[in-house]
Every structure is written in C-alpha cells, then in structure tokens.
Motif scaffolding. Structure first.
Motif, mmCIF file in Angstrom:
data_model
loop_
_atom_site.group_PDB
_atom_site.id
_atom_site.type_symbol
_atom_site.label_atom_id
_atom_site.label_comp_id
_atom_site.label_asym_id
_atom_site.label_seq_id
_atom_site.Cartn_x
_atom_site.Cartn_y
_atom_site.Cartn_z
ATOM 1 N N THR A 77 0.775 -1.416 -0.113
ATOM 2 C CA THR A 77 0.028 0.200 -0.093
ATOM 3 C C THR A 77 0.837 1.309 -0.017
ATOM 4 O O THR A 77 0.353 2.149 -0.621
ATOM 5 N N ALA A 78 1.912 1.087 0.842
ATOM 6 C CA ALA A 78 2.743 2.339 0.785
ATOM 7 C C ALA A 78 3.562 2.420 -0.409
ATOM 8 O O ALA A 78 3.804 3.697 -0.719
ATOM 9 N N TRP A 79 3.937 1.577 -0.939
ATOM 10 C CA TRP A 79 4.739 1.682 -2.232
ATOM 11 C C TRP A 79 3.967 2.270 -3.374
ATOM 12 O O TRP A 79 4.280 2.897 -4.261
ATOM 13 N N LEU A 80 2.621 1.863 -3.491
ATOM 14 C CA LEU A 80 1.705 2.485 -4.505
ATOM 15 C C LEU A 80 1.437 3.625 -4.460
ATOM 16 O O LEU A 80 1.273 4.518 -5.122
ATOM 17 N N ILE A 81 1.060 4.354 -2.993
ATOM 18 C CA ILE A 81 0.809 5.608 -2.603
ATOM 19 C C ILE A 81 2.229 6.573 -2.870
ATOM 20 O O ILE A 81 2.133 7.707 -3.696
ATOM 21 N N ALA A 82 3.463 5.967 -2.872
ATOM 22 C CA ALA A 82 4.592 6.629 -3.187
ATOM 23 C C ALA A 82 4.844 6.652 -4.519
ATOM 24 O O ALA A 82 5.054 7.730 -5.125
ATOM 25 N N LEU A 83 4.361 5.683 -5.359
ATOM 26 C CA LEU A 83 4.521 5.658 -6.965
ATOM 27 C C LEU A 83 3.553 6.856 -7.393
ATOM 28 O O LEU A 83 4.024 7.587 -8.301
ATOM 29 N N GLY A 84 2.253 6.909 -6.870
ATOM 30 C CA GLY A 84 1.161 8.030 -7.294
ATOM 31 C C GLY A 84 1.770 9.304 -6.997
ATOM 32 O O GLY A 84 1.677 10.310 -7.916
ATOM 33 N N GLU A 85 2.491 9.623 -5.864
ATOM 34 C CA GLU A 85 2.823 10.838 -5.358
ATOM 35 C C GLU A 85 4.014 11.200 -6.328
ATOM 36 O O GLU A 85 4.555 12.560 -6.783
ATOM 37 N N ARG A 86 4.915 10.304 -6.386
ATOM 38 C CA ARG A 86 6.097 10.329 -7.452
ATOM 39 C C ARG A 86 5.666 10.860 -8.785
ATOM 40 O O ARG A 86 6.492 12.142 -9.364
ATOM 41 N N LEU A 87 4.802 10.467 -9.285
ATOM 42 C CA LEU A 87 4.245 10.416 -10.639
ATOM 43 C C LEU A 87 3.330 11.906 -10.813
ATOM 44 O O LEU A 87 3.415 12.872 -11.714
ATOM 45 N N GLY A 88 2.482 12.300 -9.526
ATOM 46 C CA GLY A 88 1.557 13.183 -9.749
ATOM 47 C C GLY A 88 1.804 14.307 -8.662
ATOM 48 O O GLY A 88 0.702 15.280 -8.765
ATOM 49 N N GLY A 89 2.614 14.236 -7.963
ATOM 50 C CA GLY A 89 2.922 15.382 -6.937
ATOM 51 C C GLY A 89 2.155 15.051 -5.671
ATOM 52 O O GLY A 89 1.304 14.003 -5.586
ATOM 53 N N HIS A 90 2.041 15.867 -4.745
ATOM 54 C CA HIS A 90 1.475 15.716 -3.178
ATOM 55 C C HIS A 90 -0.033 15.916 -3.538
ATOM 56 O O HIS A 90 -0.563 16.974 -4.042
ATOM 57 N N GLY A 91 -1.133 15.194 -3.137
ATOM 58 C CA GLY A 91 -2.412 15.523 -3.107
ATOM 59 C C GLY A 91 -3.086 14.225 -3.003
ATOM 60 O O GLY A 91 -2.618 13.087 -3.243
ATOM 61 N N VAL A 92 -4.527 14.450 -2.806
ATOM 62 C CA VAL A 92 -5.430 13.206 -2.518
ATOM 63 C C VAL A 92 -5.343 12.499 -3.943
ATOM 64 O O VAL A 92 -5.567 11.387 -4.015
ATOM 65 N N LEU A 93 -5.739 13.211 -5.167
ATOM 66 C CA LEU A 93 -5.898 12.296 -6.369
ATOM 67 C C LEU A 93 -4.505 11.437 -6.805
ATOM 68 O O LEU A 93 -4.761 10.538 -7.130
ATOM 69 N N ALA A 94 -3.597 12.187 -6.630
ATOM 70 C CA ALA A 94 -1.998 11.512 -6.740
ATOM 71 C C ALA A 94 -1.965 10.359 -5.854
ATOM 72 O O ALA A 94 -1.577 9.345 -6.427
ATOM 73 N N MET A 95 -2.305 10.297 -4.828
ATOM 74 C CA MET A 95 -1.992 9.205 -3.698
ATOM 75 C C MET A 95 -3.150 8.033 -4.234
ATOM 76 O O MET A 95 -2.775 7.091 -4.006
ATOM 77 N N ARG A 96 -4.321 8.649 -4.680
ATOM 78 C CA ARG A 96 -5.349 7.492 -4.844
ATOM 79 C C ARG A 96 -5.232 6.952 -6.199
ATOM 80 O O ARG A 96 -5.992 6.066 -6.519
ATOM 81 N N ALA A 97 -4.359 7.461 -7.251
ATOM 82 C CA ALA A 97 -4.418 7.317 -8.696
ATOM 83 C C ALA A 97 -4.078 5.846 -8.890
ATOM 84 O O ALA A 97 -4.849 5.093 -9.580
ATOM 85 N N PRO A 98 -3.093 5.128 -8.283
ATOM 86 C CA PRO A 98 -2.804 3.723 -8.524
ATOM 87 C C PRO A 98 -3.890 3.028 -8.115
ATOM 88 O O PRO A 98 -4.161 1.824 -8.657
ATOM 89 N N PHE A 99 -4.762 3.148 -6.880
ATOM 90 C CA PHE A 99 -5.618 2.313 -6.575
ATOM 91 C C PHE A 99 -7.091 2.675 -7.391
ATOM 92 O O PHE A 99 -7.648 1.729 -7.625
ATOM 93 N N LEU A 100 -7.213 3.742 -7.929
ATOM 94 C CA LEU A 100 -8.264 3.993 -8.664
ATOM 95 C C LEU A 100 -8.033 3.091 -10.145
ATOM 96 O O LEU A 100 -8.819 2.329 -10.636
ATOM 97 N N LEU A 101 -6.843 2.924 -10.660
ATOM 98 C CA LEU A 101 -6.330 2.132 -11.660
ATOM 99 C C LEU A 101 -6.726 0.712 -11.369
ATOM 100 O O LEU A 101 -7.159 -0.017 -12.448
ATOM 101 N N LEU A 102 -6.158 0.216 -10.327
ATOM 102 C CA LEU A 102 -6.423 -1.386 -10.034
ATOM 103 C C LEU A 102 -7.802 -1.454 -9.740
ATOM 104 O O LEU A 102 -8.241 -2.390 -10.222
ATOM 105 N N GLY A 103 -8.571 -0.495 -8.983
ATOM 106 C CA GLY A 103 -10.076 -0.929 -8.727
ATOM 107 C C GLY A 103 -10.833 -1.067 -10.216
ATOM 108 O O GLY A 103 -11.814 -1.831 -10.411
#
Length: 545
Positions: A77-103
C-alpha cells in the motif's frame, strides 16, 4: 452424393445463431461501457476531492518512510502511494491514482473468468454484475490495502483457471506474480494461500504440479512476496503478526456476530446477496464438472466459510464488512452462466433485473454520500450530518489552525496517531509531527511503527527538552470509556499546559484543542490533570466521573 439440403440447412442455422450471439455481445458490451465509464467518472470526481480517511493518512505517512513493511501491514500500500505521488505530486488524487487504476480492473477480471465458463455474452454480463456490487464498483476511491489485495486475489483465481488450457511458463508467471502481490499487501491473503494448498494436496491435477517447472516458478515468486512480511516482523520483533493474529482478535465466541449474514446482505443489497448465495451453492454442486468449477468451489468455501466461522471468534470492534469481497467476485462470473443454462419466467427475470438495479443504485448512493462529504461543510448541516463519516471532516481546519498558532521552530505534537497523520498530510511532510502515547496507537497496532520512526513520546523527550511545544488534541477521537483515563495520563506527562484556542469544525462533529505545553522531566512527579477543565468545561462542568 450428399444431399445439399442436409448440409446447408445446419450451416445456415449455425451462421444465424453466431450472428445473433455476436449482436447480443455487442449490445451487452455497449451497456457495460456506458455504466463502466459513468462509474469511473464518478469515482474520479470523488477521489479528487475527498479528504484522506484516517487509515489512508497513515498509509501516506508510511509512503514517506519506504520500507519492506510496517507494524500493521506489508509494504504494498505504501509503495503504491509513493508511486502515485512520485508521478503526480502531493495530493489526494495523486495518492489514490494507482488504486483507482487497480480498482478499474475488477470488471475485466470478472469478465475473463466468465469467458472461461461460457461465451462473450456472459462475459459482458458478468462485468456488469461486478459494477452492480457496491463493494466492488466503489473499490479504488480510497487508497486502502483492500484494493491491491482484492485485485491480486482475483487475478490469482483467474490464473488458476487459465491453467486448464494453458500451462506455459507465462501462465505460471502470472499466477506467481498475483500470489506475490497478495502476500506483499495484507495478512488477509491467507485464504488465497489456503485455496492453493487445498488444490495442491486434494486434487489430482494439483498433485501433478510438483512435476512442472512452471509450478516451482510460481511457488518461488509467492515466497518472494512473503519476504516483506517476514522482514518487517523481524525488524519490529513480530509486532505485525502479534497485532493481526492476537491483539486485535479476542478468539472467543461473541454472539453478536451471528448477524453477519444480515450485515453482508445490507452491503451487497439483499437480492444480490441472495443470488450470490445461490450461485455459491451451485458452484459447490458442480465442483466435479471441470477444473474451473473445482477452483471456484474451493475458493468460495474457503472465503465464505472462513469468514462465517472465523468471524464468530475474531475481531468484531473494527470495520470488516469488506473482508468477504474476494469470495463474491468469482460468483459474479458464474451468475450469467447459470442464467443462460435455464429457462426463466417473467417473475424470475424481474427478480434478476431488480437485483442489478438495486445494486447499481446502492453504488450510486454510496458514491454520492462520499461526494457530499467532499463538499464539507455545507451538506452536513442539520440531521443529515450524522450520515457523513466523521473521519473525513475537520482535517483542513485543524491543520490551518495549527499553522496559525505555531511559532517558528516550535515542534508540533498530536495526541494520537490519526491526528498526527492528518496534520502531516496537510502539511505535506514539511515538518515532523510527533505523537503522544494514546490508546488508539496501541488499539490499531501503530505504536511500534511510531517508535521505529522516532515520532513517539520518548523520541519527543529527547528532542524537545524543556522547550514549549504546540499540542493539538482531538477531543472526539477516543471513546467515552477511554477518554478520561487517557487525558489524565496525558496530563501526567506535562509540566505545564496553556490553552491557545479551540476549534469545532463541520457542525461541531469534531472538537480540537490547541495547547502550549512543556513535557515533565522523567524524574519529576506527575502533576494534576488540567486539560479537562479547559477542553471539556462546557460539556462536563463537574469534571470526569
């Protein structure tokens, strides 16, 4: 000479049937895309605005301290959040983007499973059923471990079913990666491991796997997926295993959990839950009709019976309605197959149609509630405010108030790990947020992790000395039975305390107190508690007790 009439008529009929099947498949595909894209758009809108859930904020903190694993979970879970923020910057959407894609992959995996049982029409119908199950269609809105866990478990079941016709190294590689991802995500991957062990030991095909190199590749990858869990427990002296297996589970019978079927019927919608139960029974009855049916039967028994029986003795104090979801998803692939094999009257068609529509409307209602919560505080006035989860409220206001009151160089302290994670997320990790000792830290298994990060009370003592600190207290975080003892314990750690301000955002659903404090020296005697007289004087004028 062969009579042309004996050959062309069946060929013409076959061509006609194929054409009707193709037209039906195109129709169902169009329906699926319409509902799928609409659902995805709503999820994207909600995920881009909704405040972090309390657990989400802590997982975000874990992503700022990347490791193999943590005191509560392995590291996925932490790895996916780190990936999202690395690609999209800090924010709720960047944090959740990998999870939206997986879902968003769930309907496609359910469709793949249905294709192995029937044809394209049933595949698109199964994908639509997935969108009608609220737990499945809303998955990915929050950055929670259930997203990668559920996707990995369903992908593993699809890979097991694929082995019926394809035993290439690529197929085994898919199985191994799915198992590894599930094990690296959560301890609740155990039912998937039990399904695999049952297949290996109790079925002729499974016992034959020991002679296939591909099987050893899959087993090796699954073992690699267990490494984060093992390494993190070695580093925390078994804190994760102790919390997940013993501390959070009483392991004694509690009769109130006998309402589990009613709870599940509520979150699945009653009609759809009834269809899933019927499908589970049919799958078990057909377990000898082929490898795919056998895999689904074993997985269903492990998930459903494991949850039904284990849930009577396990943790009943925390939210767990989502636990059986990986057991429901394969059954959604079975529903259109069972429907196609029978003739149904108008009444049965109405029940099936109503099941889908009720599920879809329940999904919209749940997503709509989260969307309204993201518009805080306007929709939360009056009696409707109680419908909104308190954990989504007040985090922006408390962080802004803390920034306003904090002096340059002053250390920021929270009274529990949830508030600490919320403040840390709001401030984008720009300064450390220390956390005092709280029953919540231990109750949720986060105390060992705070100690490892050196953000707990002993680390704060070493850093702060006699300096004045800014303490933020969430007065609504603790249950009544913990509140006064926790405040008394907190006051015993302080040498001085001075109220700086109060905050009651979102229709007073949460209450925050802001204090300038100094820590008591370890050798000094505990002092009389004064926080309650300032924080709760309006509610408890006579003090605790």
């Amino acid at each position: 000479m062969i009579d042309p009439g004996l050959t062309t008529a069946p060929m013409a009929a076959s061509t006609k049937d194929e054409g009707s099947v193709a037209r039906a498949a195109r129709c169902w595909r169009a329906c699926f895309w319409l509902v799928y894209l609409g659902t995805l758009a709503i999820k994207l809108a909600v995920a881009s605005r909704l405040a972090p859930f309390s657990d989400e904020a802590f997982y975000w903190q874990e992503s700022r301290h990347l490791d193999w694993g943590y005191s509560d979970l392995p590291g996925m879970t932490a790895w996916l959040i780190a990936l999202g923020e690395r690609l999209g910057g800090h924010g709720v959407l960047a944090m959740r983007a990998p999870f939206l894609l997986l879902g968003s992959l769930l309907p496609w995996l359910v469709r793949d499973l249905a294709l192995r049982l029937a044809g394209p029409v049933q595949g698109w119908q199964a994908a639509l059923w997935c969108l009608a199950l609220p737990l499945a269609s809303s998955l990915g809105v929050l950055a929670l471990p259930d997203v990668p866990l559920t996707v990995a478990m369903l992908a593993a079941i699809c890979a097991l079913c694929r082995l019926r016709e394809d035993s290439s190294l690529l197929a085994w590689l898919g199985l191994g990666l799915s198992l590894a991802a599930a094990c690296a995500t959560h301890y609740r991957a155990a039912p998937l491991v039990l399904t695999g062990l049952w297949l290996i030991l109790a079925t002729p095909r499974g016992r034959g796997w020991w002679r296939q190199p591909g099987a050893w590749l899959a087993f090796g990858l699954a073992a690699v997926g267990l490494m984060p869990l093992l390494i993190s427990n070695l580093r925390t002296h078994g804190a994760g295993l102790a919390f997940q297996l013993w501390q959070r589970n009483p392991w004694h019978f509690h009769a109130d959990t006998l309402v589990q079927p009613l709870e599940q019927a509520g979150v699945c919608t009653p009609l759809l839950y009834g269809l899933l139960a019927w499908a589970a029974w049919k799958v078990w009855c057909r377990r000898r009709e082929g490898w795919v049916w056998q895999v689904l039967a074993i997985h269903t028994v492990v998930l459903w019976l494991g949850y039904a029986v284990g849930g009577l003795f396990a943790d009943d104090a925390r939210f767990r309605l989502h636990w059986p979801l990986p057991g429901y998803l394969p059954l959604l692939a079975v529903l259109p197959v069972l429907w196609a094999e029978r003739r149904h009257g108008g009444g049965v068609r109405m029940i099936w149609g109503a099941s889908w529509w009720l599920g879809w409307l329940a999904t919209l209602a749940g997503l709509g509630l989260l969307w309204a919560a993201s518009l805080s505080p306007l929709p939360q006035a009056g009696r409707w405010g109680k419908l909104f989860p308190m954990q989504f409220t007040g985090w922006r206001e408390s962080a802004a108030k803390a920034v306003q009151l904090r002096r340059p160089g002053q250390l920021l302290v929270a009274d529990n790990f949830i508030l600490g994670a919320e403040l840390d997320f709001s401030l984008a990790g720009q300064l450390p947020v220390y956390v005092l000792d709280s029953p919540l830290n231990r109750y949720h298994g986060r105390a060992p992790q705070l100690a490892l990060w050196q953000l707990d009370l002993p680390a704060l003592r070493r850093r702060a000395g006699k300096d004045e600190l800014l303490l933020v207290v969430d007065e609504t975080a603790l249950r009544e039975r913990w509140r006064w003892s926790a405040l008394e314990h907190l006051c015993g750690e302080l040498a001085s305390v001075r109220l700086l301000g109060r905050l009651e955002p979102d229709q007073k659903r949460r209450r925050f107190g802001f204090y300038a404090i100094r820590l008591r020296a370890v050798t000094a005697a505990p002092r009389r508690c004064v926080i309650w007289t300032q924080a709760h004087a309006a509610t408890y004028p006579d003090g605790p007790g």
